[in-house]
Write an enzyme that holds these catalytic residues in place. Structure first.
Site, PDB file in Angstrom:
ATOM      1  N   GLY A  76       0.759  -1.369  -0.067  1.00 21.17           N
ATOM      2  CA  GLY A  76      -0.003  -0.210   0.037  1.00 21.17           C
ATOM      3  C   GLY A  76       0.822   1.215  -0.055  1.00 21.17           C
ATOM      4  N   GLY A  78       2.313   4.650   2.060  1.00 25.75           N
ATOM      5  CA  GLY A  78       2.903   5.105   3.509  1.00 25.75           C
ATOM      6  C   GLY A  78       4.188   4.837   3.834  1.00 25.75           C
ATOM      7  CB  ILE A 122       4.591   0.513   7.322  1.00 28.92           C
ATOM      8  CG1 ILE A 122       4.991   1.113   8.510  1.00 28.92           C
ATOM      9  CG2 ILE A 122       4.685  -1.002   7.108  1.00 28.92           C
ATOM     10  CD1 ILE A 122       3.752   0.522   9.631  1.00 28.92           C
ATOM     11  CD  GLU A 155      -6.264  -1.678  -2.292  1.00 28.48           C
ATOM     12  OE1 GLU A 155      -7.080  -2.309  -2.192  1.00 28.48           O
ATOM     13  OE2 GLU A 155      -5.978  -0.749  -1.416  1.00 28.48           O
ATOM     14  N   GLY A 197      -9.140  -2.062   0.545  1.00 28.15           N
ATOM     15  CA  GLY A 197      -8.899  -3.425   0.137  1.00 28.15           C
ATOM     16  C   GLY A 197      -7.976  -4.103   1.064  1.00 28.15           C
TER      17      GLY A 197
END
Length: 611
Positions: free
Chosen positions: A212, A214, A216, A235, A333
């Site tokens: 995703g 960010g 992290i 995604e 998601g």
């Protein structure tokens, strides 16, 4: 933001829109700001238009209070301060929905669309425009809206996959250049870096990953540079994939679904990323109902999903869309990929988060959820939770074991209180006295990989949640091993005894284990420990190695780590007592530099190592 064009056309909105209609606004980095501005400027007589959308990287002008008579917002995912503020002030709505199922809301006319406002690339010679960096739910909106109005943006990349829409599907359009919003790679602090290292340890060679946005995910990608044959089914794509693809780390060769292709539904980054995906035949964009389908996700073997959270309780419940009663983001998601990875052969669903809030004052591993906080991912879905203090494995764990695993990766200053809180509910028995402790001498990453006879093992501290694993380890031994280790025919390892052996104050004594991971989970293959002798500032060392794993170098590796830690702690000596007939173990100690000493017991050999 749109770049003003001379002679910019004005759309006759009365042909397509009336008061009370529902419009869809394009997603992520493909918000058609020029269309929104055009609509606002020519909205005389229009009221109460419901605007539905997911994350929109924009100034979100439609959410400003001065436009509340014109627009009523219904967000499936909350992004942007003004959208969040509108929702928490009651001027807008939030509809929690799995990203994979939003298209169904359009298709089944649960939320019928009157107009879809989208951004596309200029058409090719065949009349096809590309949805570019945002296919996601835009594709479904185009198919179901009564009218499609487009901003043709020469700055929009042409992406491959199921990303095309023909001009004859578009009822009106304007051409306005607009630079796509950019999200540079976030800075990674020490906490995030450690989380990234732990997560990367869970990613095997040949795995397919979902990542995703960010800090992290950015940190995880940094620590995948030495992996091999990774694939991507996600995604979202971010900047971090570029160098991994250029180096061949991400090559998608071992994917079992969309082999050879990096697959996503949208991307967000800088111009470098937008240029990278422009016409790239190795990257394909598909609609959310395809990419986020748990069934499709599971078609990738070794699927690893990496998602974050706001807080996780000690049973494994994950809050990800709200801070108490204040809605912050959305379901997105997360559940789609957690479920898909769970169903995948060799898959790993991971939740990764810092152990505390940024100021360090509040634990994000909690005994009970904050009032008003909503569970996005249930306790039954989570397999791994990762913080800067390690990896908690929850799959197949009881509530008691989960609580102890999660306390172990909580910030040390909150562990005692967390243990005290769960005792109130009898989740943890009274004989579990000690809170989990760490072994800082192992380094910031308290897990080490070892390869013995071409198989991979992990060296880590024993922890209270290993109670059942240690029982299983004990009962796997034959009578000879039990005699060698305990000097008598031990026949039982009770729950209380096992708990005592794994509930070690690792700052005084030391207990390490080597574990193996397979389809059955994690199992202990070897244990090495020392007991501190305060009077002499020394420690007594002992080992047990599973019979089938002997002769591979496990005892040597454990002893080497024990000696290193003892030296760092300033111990003066390590001692050991070994049965005289245990020749293999005597050899391990003597090869490490232990010297035989006189012993009062003829059946035992005393050994010492001066530090």
């Amino acid at each position: 933001m749109p770049l003003k064009q001379k002679g910019e056309p004005v759309i006759d909105w009365t042909q397509y829109l009336k008061s009370g209609d529902r419009i869809f606004i394009g997603s992520n980095a493909a918000v058609p700001n020029a269309l929104i501005d055009n609509l606002i400027a020519n909205s005389a007589g229009l009221h109460d238009i419901e605007a539905v959308h997911i994350l929109t990287l924009s100034d979100n002008v439609w959410a400003e209070p001065q436009h509340q008579d014109l627009f009523k917002i219904n967000a499936f995912f909350i992004g942007g301060t003004n959208v969040r503020q509108a929702i928490n002030e009651g001027r807008a709505d939030y509809t929690p929905t799995f990203l994979s199922e939003i298209p169904k809301l359009f298709n089944k006319n649960i939320l019928p669309l009157d107009v879809a406002l989208i951004m596309v690339s200029p058409p090719d010679e065949y009349g096809y425009c590309s949805l570019g960096v945002s296919v996601d739910i835009v594709s479904a909106a185009i198919k179901k809206a009564r009218f499609v109005i487009a901003q043709i943006n020469p700055k929009m990349p042409r992406t491959n996959g199921h990303s095309f829409v023909h001009l004859n599907q578009i009822h009106a359009h304007i051409t306005v250049k607009q630079y796509l919003p950019e999200l540079p790679e976030p800075e990674v602090d020490q906490v995030t870096e450690q989380i990234g290292q732990y997560v990367a340890m869970l990613v095997e060679n040949g795995a397919t990953i979902q990542i995703g946005m960010g800090n992290i995910p950015s940190a995880v990608l940094r620590y995948l540079a030495n992996h091999k044959d990774l694939g991507v089914h996600s995604e979202m794509l971010s900047e971090g994939i570029i160098d991994l693809m250029l180096k061949g780390v991400i090559n998608n060769r071992r994917k079992t679904f969309h082999r050879g292709k990096t697959v996503a539904s949208f991307c967000v980054g800088t111009r470098r990323l937008y240029k990278f995906v422009d016409g790239n035949p190795h990257v394909e964009f598909y609609p959310s109902e395809h990419v986020n389908s748990p069934v499709n996700i599971a078609r990738n073997e070794k699927m690893v999903s990496i998602n974050s959270a706001i807080e996780v309780d000690l049973t494994g419940q994950v809050v990800a869309d709200s801070i108490g009663y204040h809605f912050y983001s959305g379901i997105g998601g997360q559940v789609d990929f957690i479920r898909g990875a769970s169903l995948s052969k060799g898959g790993k669903p991971i939740i990764a988060l810092p152990s505390t809030t940024k100021d360090g004052k509040i634990s994000r591993i909690v005994a009970h959820l904050t009032e008003g906080g909503g569970v996005v991912t249930s306790r039954g879905h989570v397999s791994y939770v990762v913080t800067e203090y390690g990896i908690a494995s929850l799959q197949g764990k009881s509530v008691r074991e989960r609580a102890l695993e999660l306390i172990r990766i909580a910030h040390p200053k909150f562990r005692a209180q967390l243990l005290s809180d769960v005792r109130k509910h009898y989740w943890v028995p009274e004989y579990q006295e000690n809170t989990p402790t760490s072994v800082p001498e192992l380094g910031k990453i308290a897990i080490k990989r070892f390869t013995f006879a071409d198989s991979e093992y992990f060296l880590r501290p024993l922890a209270p949640a290993d109670e059942r694993k240690l029982q299983e380890f004990f009962y796997s031994h034959n009578k000879e091993t039990l005699m060698m280790r305990y000097n008598h025919h031990a026949t039982q390892m009770s729950r209380e005894k096992s708990c005592n052996l794994v509930s070690v104050n690792q700052h005084i004594d030391l207990a390490l284990c080597l574990t193996e991971h397979d389809d059955l989970g994690e199992s202990i293959q070897a244990v090495g420990r020392y007991y501190y002798l305060k009077a002499s500032n020394s420690a007594e060392v002992a080992f047990v190695i599973k019979e089938s794993k002997r002769g591979k170098g496990m005892a040597k590796a454990l002893l080497s780590e024990i000696i290193k830690i003892a030296k760092i702690r300033g111990l003066s000596q390590l001692v050991a007592c070994v049965r005289r007939d245990n020749a293999p173990m005597l050899k391990v100690f003597e090869n490490a530099g232990f010297i035989r000493k006189p012993s009062e017991d003829y059946d035992e050999v005393s050994l010492a190592y001066t530090l």
